[in-house]
Design an enzyme around this catalytic site. Structure first.
Site, PDB file in Angstrom:
ATOM      1  N   LYS A 211     -31.298 -29.979 -43.065  1.00  0.00           N
ATOM      2  CA  LYS A 211     -30.280 -29.360 -42.207  1.00  0.00           C
ATOM      3  C   LYS A 211     -30.371 -29.985 -40.821  1.00  0.00           C
ATOM      4  O   LYS A 211     -31.435 -30.023 -40.203  1.00  0.00           O
ATOM      5  CB  LYS A 211     -30.545 -27.854 -42.150  1.00  0.00           C
ATOM      6  CG  LYS A 211     -29.379 -27.027 -41.686  1.00  0.00           C
ATOM      7  CD  LYS A 211     -29.706 -25.559 -41.894  1.00  0.00           C
ATOM      8  CE  LYS A 211     -28.663 -24.668 -41.266  1.00  0.00           C
ATOM      9  NZ  LYS A 211     -29.135 -23.290 -41.178  1.00  0.00           N
TER      10      LYS A 211
HETATM   11  C1  E4P Z   1     -26.995 -20.650 -41.554  1.00  0.00           C
HETATM   12  O1  E4P Z   1     -27.192 -21.752 -41.950  1.00  0.00           O
HETATM   13  C2  E4P Z   1     -27.087 -20.262 -40.146  1.00  0.00           C
HETATM   14  O2  E4P Z   1     -28.288 -20.655 -39.627  1.00  0.00           O
HETATM   15  C3  E4P Z   1     -26.868 -18.780 -39.999  1.00  0.00           C
HETATM   16  O3  E4P Z   1     -25.877 -18.373 -40.894  1.00  0.00           O
HETATM   17  C4  E4P Z   1     -26.584 -18.334 -38.594  1.00  0.00           C
HETATM   18  O4  E4P Z   1     -26.233 -16.975 -38.595  1.00  0.00           O
HETATM   19  P1  E4P Z   1     -26.160 -16.113 -37.251  1.00  0.00           P
HETATM   20  O5  E4P Z   1     -25.046 -16.644 -36.407  1.00  0.00           O
HETATM   21  O6  E4P Z   1     -25.868 -14.710 -37.721  1.00  0.00           O
HETATM   22  O7  E4P Z   1     -27.481 -16.243 -36.591  1.00  0.00           O
END
Ligand code: E4P
Length: 207
Positions: free
Chosen positions: A84
């Site tokens: 990622k």
């Molecule tokens: C997923 O890959 C993200 O890191 C995550 O969905 C972020 O979510 P949030 O905006 O609720 O922290």
């Protein structure tokens, strides 16, 4: 639509994996820190809990050479791992390098079609389009997702739009309506999707 769980908590992953409907998982440095266990250990346990699933593990460097070193190390841990990468300039360069090496990537912190275009052109496997954080800024996060899903399809990019930052089941409904290929969400949201008063009432009557 593929369903991913968004957590660093291995117990949540195991509970959701028991349902047999999980296609993968996503983590981020905040979620890993919150769970309080080691990064590598947590990611490997998630891979084991979701056999064959795509498990995203995020790099934290911000300079290309360091990013590359970190990404290659993370990718070597397990074949299910997807690296990622945040949508920053060295990040996009990294996605191109990894893509050329056949390493899967998930480009994160995407909020617009122009960012999604760059991720798709770099060969991203997944494009994580954030909904909730867009809503937090008084923008319509789902608008950008729906637009991105349509454009990625229109130009026939191979990348899959992954709806992230999902905060409630309505975001899941809207992801389905937008035709998003993947959505990742916290355990709490997956659990909420079971809950329907008429289902509970119907079951009580049947019993
Ligand atoms: C997923 O890959 C993200 O890191 C995550 O969905 C972020 O979510 P949030 O905006 O609720 O922290």
């Amino acid at each position: 639509m593929k369903l991913f769980i968004d957590t660093g908590d291995i117990e949540e992953v195991r509970r959701a994996a028991e349902w047999g409907i999980l296609d993968g998982g996503t983590t981020n440095p905040t979620l890993i820190a919150k769970a309080g266990k080691g990064f590598k250990e947590t990611v490997l346990q998630i891979c084991e809990a979701v056999p064959g699933g795509a498990i995203s593990a995020e790099v934290v460097a911000t300079e290309y050479e360091l990013l590359l070193k970190e990404a290659l190390e993370i990718a070597s841990w397990h074949p299910q791992i997807v690296v990622k990468v945040p949508l920053i300039e060295p990040g996009i360069r990294l996605v191109r390098t990894l893509s050329d090496k056949g390493i899967r990537t998930n480009v994160t912190l995407v909020f617009s079609v122009t960012q999604a275009l760059m991720a798709a052109k770099a060969g991203a496997t997944y494009i994580s389009n954030f909904v909730g954080r867009g809503d937090d800024m008084s923008a319509d996060g789902m608008d950008a997702v729906a637009d991105t899903v349509a454009r990625v399809e229109n130009y026939q990019f191979e990348s899959e739009v992954l709806v992230a930052s999902i905060r409630h089941p309505l975001h899941v409904v809207q992801s389905i309506q937008a035709g998003a290929p993947v959505a990742t969400m916290p355990y709490k949201i997956l659990e909420m999707m079971f809950k329907r008063p008429l289902t509970a009432l119907g079951l009580t009557r049947f019993l």
